[in-house]
Enzyme design. Sequence first.
Site, PDB file in Angstrom:
ATOM      1  N   HIS A  54      49.457  -9.325  44.694  1.00 17.74           N
ATOM      2  CA  HIS A  54      50.563  -8.377  44.798  1.00 17.74           C
ATOM      3  C   HIS A  54      50.154  -7.040  44.185  1.00 17.74           C
ATOM      4  O   HIS A  54      50.295  -6.836  42.974  1.00 17.74           O
ATOM      5  CB  HIS A  54      51.794  -8.920  44.080  1.00 17.74           C
ATOM      6  N   HIS A 288      53.923  -5.175  48.940  1.00 23.31           N
ATOM      7  CA  HIS A 288      54.360  -6.164  47.952  1.00 23.31           C
ATOM      8  C   HIS A 288      53.360  -7.290  47.746  1.00 23.31           C
ATOM      9  O   HIS A 288      52.812  -7.437  46.652  1.00 23.31           O
ATOM     10  CB  HIS A 288      55.716  -6.757  48.337  1.00 23.31           C
ATOM     11  N   GLU A 436      74.219 -23.526  32.409  1.00 24.67           N
ATOM     12  CA  GLU A 436      73.161 -24.532  32.256  1.00 24.67           C
ATOM     13  C   GLU A 436      71.773 -23.967  32.563  1.00 24.67           C
ATOM     14  O   GLU A 436      70.807 -24.254  31.850  1.00 24.67           O
ATOM     15  CB  GLU A 436      73.430 -25.739  33.175  1.00 24.67           C
ATOM     16  N   PHE A 462      73.967 -32.275  35.851  1.00 25.70           N
ATOM     17  CA  PHE A 462      73.725 -30.833  35.861  1.00 25.70           C
ATOM     18  C   PHE A 462      72.291 -30.477  35.482  1.00 25.70           C
ATOM     19  O   PHE A 462      71.955 -29.289  35.386  1.00 25.70           O
ATOM     20  CB  PHE A 462      74.724 -30.127  34.951  1.00 25.70           C
ATOM     21  N   ASP A 494      85.492 -39.408  36.910  1.00 23.21           N
ATOM     22  CA  ASP A 494      85.151 -38.081  37.431  1.00 23.21           C
ATOM     23  C   ASP A 494      84.482 -38.161  38.800  1.00 23.21           C
ATOM     24  O   ASP A 494      84.399 -37.159  39.516  1.00 23.21           O
ATOM     25  CB  ASP A 494      84.240 -37.331  36.457  1.00 23.21           C
ATOM     26  N   HIS A 498      80.054 -35.962  39.654  1.00 26.51           N
ATOM     27  CA  HIS A 498      79.557 -35.910  38.282  1.00 26.51           C
ATOM     28  C   HIS A 498      78.682 -37.115  37.928  1.00 26.51           C
ATOM     29  O   HIS A 498      78.231 -37.229  36.792  1.00 26.51           O
ATOM     30  CB  HIS A 498      80.732 -35.833  37.299  1.00 26.51           C
TER      31      HIS A 498
END
Length: 694
Positions: A54, A288, A436, A462, A494, A498
């Site tokens: 680059h 680029h 997160e 998560f 849940d 989840h």
Amino acid sequence: MQPSHDPVPETMSPTPHATSDAESERLAAGSDHLAINTLRFLAVDMVEKAQSGHPGAPMGQAPMAFWLWTRHLRHDPAHPRWLDRDRFVLSSGHASALLYGLLHLAGYPMPMAELRAFRQLRSKTPGHPEHDPDLGIETTTGPLGQGLANAVGMAIAERVLAARFNRDGFPVFDHRTWVIASDGDLMEGVTAEACSLAGHLRLGKLCVLYDSNGISIDGPTTLTFSEDVAARFAAYGWHVADVEDGNDLAALDAAMAAAKADPRPSLVVVRTHIGFGSPTKQGTAEAHGAPLGSDEAAAAKRALGWPEEPTFHVPQEAREPFAEAAARGAAEHAAWKELFARYADVHPTLAAELLERLSGELPAGWADALPRFEPGTKLATRQASGKVINALAPVLPQLVGGSADLSGSNSTLVDGEDDFSALAWGGRNLRFGVREHAMGSILNGLALNRLLLPYGGTFLVFADYMRPPIRLAALMRLRVVFVFTHDSIFLGEDGPTHQPEAHLASLRAMPNLVVLRPADANETAAAWKVAIERHDGPTVLALSRQKLPVLAGTRELAIDGVARGAYVVADPADGAAPALALIGTGSEVATCVAAAELLAGAGIPARVVSMPSWELFAAQPAEVRETVLPAAIERRLAVEAAATFGWERWVGPRGAVVGVDRYGESAPAEDLARHFGFTPEAVAERARRLVEGE
């Protein structure tokens, strides 16, 4: 605030150009500008020789990088690991050729041979920068946004360490974190998360130079990116400055000085031309991510008054500003060492703690603080983890961490300690908010100085939000503890949004990452011991929402057993040879123990093995693995409330797996156990059929 495509200078093509005569004069005179063009064309030559890379970003960023490194960055190239050095993060890691040129000219151990070996096997100059503090490379960058988010962690670390160690007259920690970031960095969501938090925390020693060149891979950023970046950062609570011409050294100097003076984190919007000097590619996406080509590279050199040959040309005058900066850095380092010597005389206990942390050693007897739990009690492993954190916090002051808005659920708070904030830099509880992705990247930034032991918590499902920083932590072999609770379908009501199913398998596939899913509270304490003693990579703790019984024998066996990755929890009471092995992890180990008792009543002797970590067990010598899972036990049933993928390695051709190869359901945990076949009765029945060949 995004720039449009800027035309190419008149001196480079017939196209009208906004570059003034005064700018051309500035670019043509003086050792500073000679050094800037040296950086530009070292990058061009590196990319041309490698035939990949680059060139555009280094050509545009060279003036700001040069001015930062020679006038504002506090560093000592002869001692790259100086504790109180300023940190520099090239978040736009695709501009790596610029960084390697800086390191070479500044006097770091980056010889010209390495620049010539750019992007080649086993070189010190890979396509994107890889963490190597001995070379002056603070962090691995390339996945856009990660470097800037790491830098927020570095800035937090400086404040945490200053609060812990600094005393009146002894600013042992007093350094800045500087970043060069690109349009792409600021498009990434992780930087929005991290920079929002940085503004909230008023991290005034964080300074970001934003290379606003208006170009991304697909073309002008106006295709997708029309927001007012400066206004966004002002809304975050940042100091914002603007440099209209990225070649204007006086304006760059004033903006950097203002950034250092402001108590808020700073964003300096620097308007540059990607591929500056290239007659036909400047200001376009063609500059680029590909070599300019030999003809265009030669034309760019002619346009900026640079010799076409030899390549990798470094005039002696170009080294002079870097040599002057190195001399200043050496003097600053010497002054700091003298300060630390006086500090050690006045505050010997603190100095000894700092040196101990620096050595990588842990305080003598620290593991004695690990809690032990009595059989017969019931405790969720997330709750046990919280007890471990609080037991260790007084003896491991380097332990700092928190949660992404789930501190109560993750049990990550240190009781009696402040929250880290602009009003309490010494707080050990980090509040990341619902961020997160940024949390993972910030944890990496905290870990990079090797003086802190950071941890962060959220639900296991998560982990998907923070997979990039988990991977980079593993790539850099950072000591980070990822506390993932609610580790299976048994989080219950849940529901499947989840409930993690493939997450354990996915994380186990990652090199250098150790995943631990402890079976009870004692295994949880042992898992924390493994995580704290690891110096070669991050650790995942997968912890239960529901309460689990403390198993008989784990108080005595867990410390050594978990460290080996797997161990025998129970064998047939009558000493009979096991007809099969039940292999469980986490909450399913207790289910296996109960199933083994049912099998014993049916005349089928079973061994129960807890396997909290595949990675640790795989690393054991074959003879150790044989003591746990001997080849003679061919019938093996793995039981884990997660995807079965990968278990064939451990159960062998005559084994089977009870798992969850689908999404979960919303229901109480007890109902889910019956529905998915994780009751002792269901496991015992599956084991019976396995033994009998059904």
